[in-house]
Design a protein around this motif. Structure first.
Motif, PDB file in Angstrom:
ATOM      1  N   GLU A  54       0.830  -1.210   0.000  1.00  0.00           N
ATOM      2  CA  GLU A  54       0.000   0.000   0.000  1.00  0.00           C
ATOM      3  C   GLU A  54       0.869   1.267   0.000  1.00  0.00           C
ATOM      4  O   GLU A  54       0.594   2.223  -0.724  1.00  0.00           O
ATOM      5  N   THR A  55       1.914   1.267   0.806  1.00  0.00           N
ATOM      6  CA  THR A  55       2.793   2.430   0.906  1.00  0.00           C
ATOM      7  C   THR A  55       3.509   2.680  -0.415  1.00  0.00           C
ATOM      8  O   THR A  55       3.600   3.825  -0.880  1.00  0.00           O
ATOM      9  N   LEU A  56       4.017   1.628  -1.035  1.00  0.00           N
ATOM     10  CA  LEU A  56       4.698   1.791  -2.320  1.00  0.00           C
ATOM     11  C   LEU A  56       3.748   2.260  -3.409  1.00  0.00           C
ATOM     12  O   LEU A  56       4.120   3.066  -4.262  1.00  0.00           O
ATOM     13  N   ALA A  57       2.520   1.773  -3.375  1.00  0.00           N
ATOM     14  CA  ALA A  57       1.535   2.182  -4.377  1.00  0.00           C
ATOM     15  C   ALA A  57       1.199   3.665  -4.265  1.00  0.00           C
ATOM     16  O   ALA A  57       0.796   4.287  -5.245  1.00  0.00           O
ATOM     17  N   HIS A  58       1.367   4.231  -3.073  1.00  0.00           N
ATOM     18  CA  HIS A  58       1.067   5.658  -2.848  1.00  0.00           C
ATOM     19  C   HIS A  58       2.295   6.379  -2.307  1.00  0.00           C
ATOM     20  O   HIS A  58       2.184   7.242  -1.437  1.00  0.00           O
ATOM     21  N   SER A  59       3.472   6.047  -2.818  1.00  0.00           N
ATOM     22  CA  SER A  59       4.715   6.589  -2.258  1.00  0.00           C
ATOM     23  C   SER A  59       4.827   8.096  -2.400  1.00  0.00           C
ATOM     24  O   SER A  59       5.369   8.763  -1.519  1.00  0.00           O
ATOM     25  N   ASP A  60       4.320   8.675  -3.488  1.00  0.00           N
ATOM     26  CA  ASP A  60       4.393  10.136  -3.622  1.00  0.00           C
ATOM     27  C   ASP A  60       3.659  10.826  -2.475  1.00  0.00           C
ATOM     28  O   ASP A  60       4.151  11.787  -1.894  1.00  0.00           O
ATOM     29  N   GLU A  61       2.490  10.312  -2.143  1.00  0.00           N
ATOM     30  CA  GLU A  61       1.710  10.868  -1.031  1.00  0.00           C
ATOM     31  C   GLU A  61       2.397  10.597   0.306  1.00  0.00           C
ATOM     32  O   GLU A  61       2.476  11.459   1.172  1.00  0.00           O
TER      33      GLU A  61
END
Length: 146
Positions: A54-61
C-alpha cells in the motif's frame, strides 16, 4: 531455527550490551502500532507485506511533506565544538513528545557550496560522527547531521 543474520546481529548486540553500562534489553516487538497495526497482530509479516504494498503504491503521497514553520538555529552548546543545533517540529507525530522535535547539528564549511545530510548509524550517540563532520567541512562541504 534462527537465521545466520539474526544470530550475527544478536552476537553483535550482546557484545555491545556487555560493554555498555546503561543499555537495557527489551523483548522483541514489531512496532506495528506505529504504522496503523496492532501490537498483538496475529500475522505481523502479512500485515507488513500489505502495508509495504500500500505504501509503495502511494509513495508520492507517503513521502510528501511541507516545510516546518519553526526552524531554529541555536549556537553550539557551551563546552562543545560540535556545530550549531537546528531544531524543528517533525512532520511525523509520535506518542512521545521528545521524538516530535527534530534535532540536527549543522557544520558550515562556507557560505555557499556543496552540502550533505549525514544520517546517524543505529544507536548513534549525539556526539557521534562529529569528527567526520569536521573533516567534511575542511574539504569545503557543509554537513547537516540528523
Amino acid at each position: 531455527m534462527n537465521s545466520w543474520l539474526e544470530q550475527k546481529i544478536r552476537r553483535y548486540e550482546h557484545a555491545r550490551w556487555t560493554t555498555d553500562d546503561n543499555r537495557r534489553v527489551y523483548p522483541f516487538e514489531w512496532g506495528l502500532e506505529h504504522i496503523g497495526g496492532r501490537a498483538d497482530e496475529p500475522d505481523p509479516r502479512g500485515f507488513l507485506n500489505a502495508w509495504v504494498d500500500e505504501t509503495l503504491a502511494h509513495s508520492d503521497e507517503w513521502l510528501s511533506t511541507t516545510p516546518a514553520e519553526d526552524y531554529e538555529l541555536h549556537p553550539p552548546q557551551n563546552g562543545t565544538s560540535g556545530g550549531h543545533v537546528l531544531t524543528f517540529t517533525s512532520q511525523i507525530a509520535s506518542p512521545w513528545a521528545n521524538n516530535n522535535l527534530v534535532r540536527a547539528r549543522f557544520f558550515r564549511a562556507r557560505a555557499t557550496g556543496p552540502a550533505v545530510v549525514l544520517l546517524p548509524n543505529w544507536n548513534a550517540k549525539w556526539h557521534g560522527q562529529v569528527n567526520l563532520c569536521r573533516w567534511l567541512t575542511k574539504l569545503g562541504i557543509s554537513v547537516l547531521r540528523l
